[in-house]
Scaffold this motif. Structure first.
Motif, short mmCIF file in Angstrom:
data_model
loop_
_atom_site.label_atom_id
_atom_site.label_comp_id
_atom_site.label_asym_id
_atom_site.label_seq_id
_atom_site.Cartn_x
_atom_site.Cartn_y
_atom_site.Cartn_z
N PHE A 148 -131.14 -28.99 -2.86
CA PHE A 148 -131.18 -27.52 -2.91
C PHE A 148 -130.44 -26.93 -1.71
O PHE A 148 -129.62 -26.01 -1.85
N ASP A 149 -130.71 -27.47 -0.51
CA ASP A 149 -130.04 -26.97 0.69
C ASP A 149 -128.54 -27.22 0.62
O ASP A 149 -127.74 -26.39 1.02
N GLN A 150 -128.19 -28.41 0.11
CA GLN A 150 -126.77 -28.76 0.01
C GLN A 150 -126.05 -27.85 -0.98
O GLN A 150 -124.90 -27.49 -0.76
N VAL A 151 -126.74 -27.46 -2.04
CA VAL A 151 -126.13 -26.52 -3.00
C VAL A 151 -125.91 -25.17 -2.31
O VAL A 151 -124.85 -24.55 -2.47
N LEU A 152 -126.91 -24.72 -1.54
CA LEU A 152 -126.75 -23.45 -0.82
C LEU A 152 -125.56 -23.50 0.14
O LEU A 152 -124.86 -22.51 0.34
N ARG A 153 -125.37 -24.70 0.72
CA ARG A 153 -124.25 -24.86 1.67
C ARG A 153 -122.95 -25.20 0.96
O ARG A 153 -121.95 -25.47 1.62
N LYS A 154 -123.00 -25.21 -0.37
CA LYS A 154 -121.84 -25.52 -1.22
C LYS A 154 -121.32 -26.94 -0.97
O LYS A 154 -120.12 -27.21 -1.05
N GLU A 155 -122.25 -27.84 -0.65
CA GLU A 155 -121.88 -29.24 -0.48
C GLU A 155 -122.21 -30.05 -1.72
O GLU A 155 -121.89 -31.24 -1.81
N ALA A 156 -122.92 -29.45 -2.65
CA ALA A 156 -123.31 -30.13 -3.89
C ALA A 156 -123.46 -29.08 -4.99
O ALA A 156 -123.42 -27.87 -4.70
#
Lengths: 325, 254
Positions: free
Chosen positions: A174-182
């Protein structure tokens, strides 16, 4: 000549004496706490700044049975790292606690981490200070962390609070999606939409970034709920209220609810979909109570569970910095 | 001797004048706002299904949490004094029911007061308020982010069935939906004679029943239990909210 030798000898002694009486630098080394991206600043009491020595001492205490009056258990006995520092059946996880102020399922304690540690040390463990003051290692560790010659409850609580302020989880998918890493899968994305809109309506009690509003609610779990927060306040409006737990790392913290009523996330979602039970103090946020729940389709249920699993932070549960060693 | 006496007298006079000038009352006042909640002009009673809307639907109120911001005093000289405070009000938290403005308001003649129900766009940014409000009033990212302007919750009865309603308002799909409340013609003086105490105490009153009428009679069954994702509902709330608030100065001399 003899006089000169005596004077020289005395000077050497004096010089050595001066060197000996020089106070060693006992100032603890400041700990650089890294806050996960997207998290708000953590308020740390000025009376307990994080230090390398304090955090290390807190971790040692966390894993040591010495805090327990009977020396039978440690914090880590019930708070297992592989389960996001929780365990069955109803142990709340130790994750992102530096932003909390309501503590325990029934809201028994309000305040800072130092306040809840005071409860744990002085009441839950009933710590015998002699065990620490007479220990071979702890007096010097407390001296190095806090500059004290005698260990009191205060330093124990501060050390534990310091370690707990480092147990921060903010690297889930979820955090990685927010950071546009996933990117979410389509299924996870549907679950995300359900979670953060009134269709699923999870966000009101499980607000970002901590997936908890830090409040107590009656979530319609039981027709005859346990007293919960009422036991603390004596206010009949608080009957059946329990704290909203964080959903971060929820996949690791089964079973669910304050009484461990549900074994799986699917069971939890089924409950919110069609298993709500009326009691007089159910929170109005459970707005589909009269329909028994939010009536999700099987596709929506699967999607919601898939989204909840994106809150898992494997780096956190495997981080050797937090482990006993 | 004469010159020494003169010098002493001069020093005493200067000292006295200096002290006197320090004790002159400032030409401004602190302002305390009391937040009052009525239903049908009577103090709101929480948790009981004792109210009836214009469509004959019985309802109760359980939760009233909201933001008021941009409280502005309009001086007749054309100057507007805008408070920087964002007031969070929770009817169950008595500490929030009386709040002092950060800035003092200068003495003078004022025509009226205006304020914003909710938050203007620059204040409605996720993470900009204190952490507790972030968690309590979050308006989630898929709905545009920022904060709820209000959580008004309770129960309603329809066809003998009781259901919850969540009358939650906020910005949606690029529309702000905040409500600009302007109360002109209050025509009041702020000076030491007009004020009973060192502070101006004013009350902002919310008449809850007006959320559910004028111009639209609110049908709990039609709008359903939640309206956060419904732009038509948000627009309706914005229009109904125009006459919800009033201002009074209970202890004012004038």
């Amino acid at each position: 000549m003899k006089k000169i030798a005596i004077i020289s000898f005395l000077l050497i002694i004096l010089l050595n004496a001066c060197i000996d009486v020089e106070t060693p630098d006992n100032t603890p080394t400041l700990y650089n706490l890294v806050i996960p991206e997207g998290f708000p600043e953590m308020t740390i009491p000025a009376s307990n700044p994080l230090s390398i020595e304090g955090v290390a001492l807190g971790k040692k205490l966390y894993y040591d049975n010495i805090l327990d009056k009977n020396q039978a258990r440690a914090c880590a006995t019930c708070h297992l790292q592989e389960q996001s520092f929780s365990s069955q059946p109803d142990v709340l996880p130790h994750v992102n606690l530096g932003w909390n102020y309501n503590w325990l399922w029934k809201g028994d304690v309000q305040g800072s981490l130092e306040d809840i540690m005071a409860f744990e040390v002085q009441h839950f463990f009933d710590t015998n200070l002699d065990n620490l003051n007479n220990h071979v290692d702890y007096p010097i560790l407390f001296k190095n962390a806090f500059g004290v010659d005698e260990i009191t409850y205060s330093e124990i609580e501060k050390a534990l609070a310091q370690f707990l302020r480092t147990l921060n989880s903010g690297n889930s998918k979820f955090d990685q999606v927010l950071r546009k890493e996933a990117e979410f899968t389509n299924e996870e994305n549907l679950g995300f939409e359900l979670f953060f809109t009134e269709r699923g309506d999870c966000f009101h009690c499980h607000a970002t970034a901590f997936f908890s509003d830090n409040q107590l609610h009656n979530n319609a779990l039981d027709a005859n709920p346990e007293p919960g927060y009422y036991q603390i306040t004596g206010d009949s409006l608080d009957y059946g209220k329990f704290k909203s737990p964080t959903l971060r790392n929820i996949a690791y913290t089964a079973p669910y609810m304050h009484n461990g009523k549900y074994a799986t996330l699917k069971e939890v979602v089924d409950f919110y979909s069609e298993g709500l039970e009326y009691s007089p103090t159910v929170d109005p946020l459970m707005k589909q109570l009269s329909n028994g729940g939010i009536q999700l389709t099987s596709e929506e249920k699967t999607a919601l569970v898939a989204f909840l699993k994106t809150l898992s932070d494997t780096e956190f549960i495997q981080n050797p910095e937090f482990a006993d060693k | 001797m004469k010159s020494i006496s003169l010098l002493l007298a001069s020093i005493t006079l200067v000292f006295f004048l200096a002290c006197t000038s320090n004790t002159v009352a400032p030409a401004e006042t602190t302002v305390t706002i009391g937040f009052v909640h009525l239903n049908n002009n009577v103090a709101l009673e929480l948790d009981k299904i004792r109210y009836t809307n214009s469509l004959g639907q019985d309802y109760s109120i359980k939760t009233v949490k909201y933001f008021i911001s941009k409280v502005t005093f309009h001086n007749t000289n054309g100057t507007d004094y805008v408070s920087s405070n964002i007031h969070y009000v929770d009817i169950r938290d008595t500490e929030t029911l009386s709040q002092e403005l950060t800035e003092n308001i200068p003495y003078g003649t004022y025509s009226g007061i205006s304020f914003v129900f909710g938050l203007v766009a620059k204040d409605n940014v996720t993470g900009s308020l204190e952490l507790d409000l972030d968690r309590l009033m979050e308006w989630p990212a898929p709905l545009g982010g920022g904060y709820h302007y209000m959580k008004l919750e309770g129960e309603f009865v329809d066809n003998n069935a009781t259901s919850f309603f969540n009358f939650h308002t906020g910005a949606l799909e690029g529309e702000a939906y905040e409500i600009h409340i302007d109360i002109p013609n209050l025509n009041f003086e702020l000076n030491s004679n007009a004020l009973n105490s060192t502070t101006l105490y004013m009350e902002i009153t919310m008449e809850i029943s007006n959320w559910f009428q004028n111009p639209t009679n609110w049908d709990f069954s039609y709008w359903g239990s939640g309206i956060m994702g419904n732009p038509e509902a948000q627009a309706t709330v914005q229009k109904n909210g125009q006459d919800v608030f009033s201002i009074a100065f209970p202890s004012y001399n004038n």
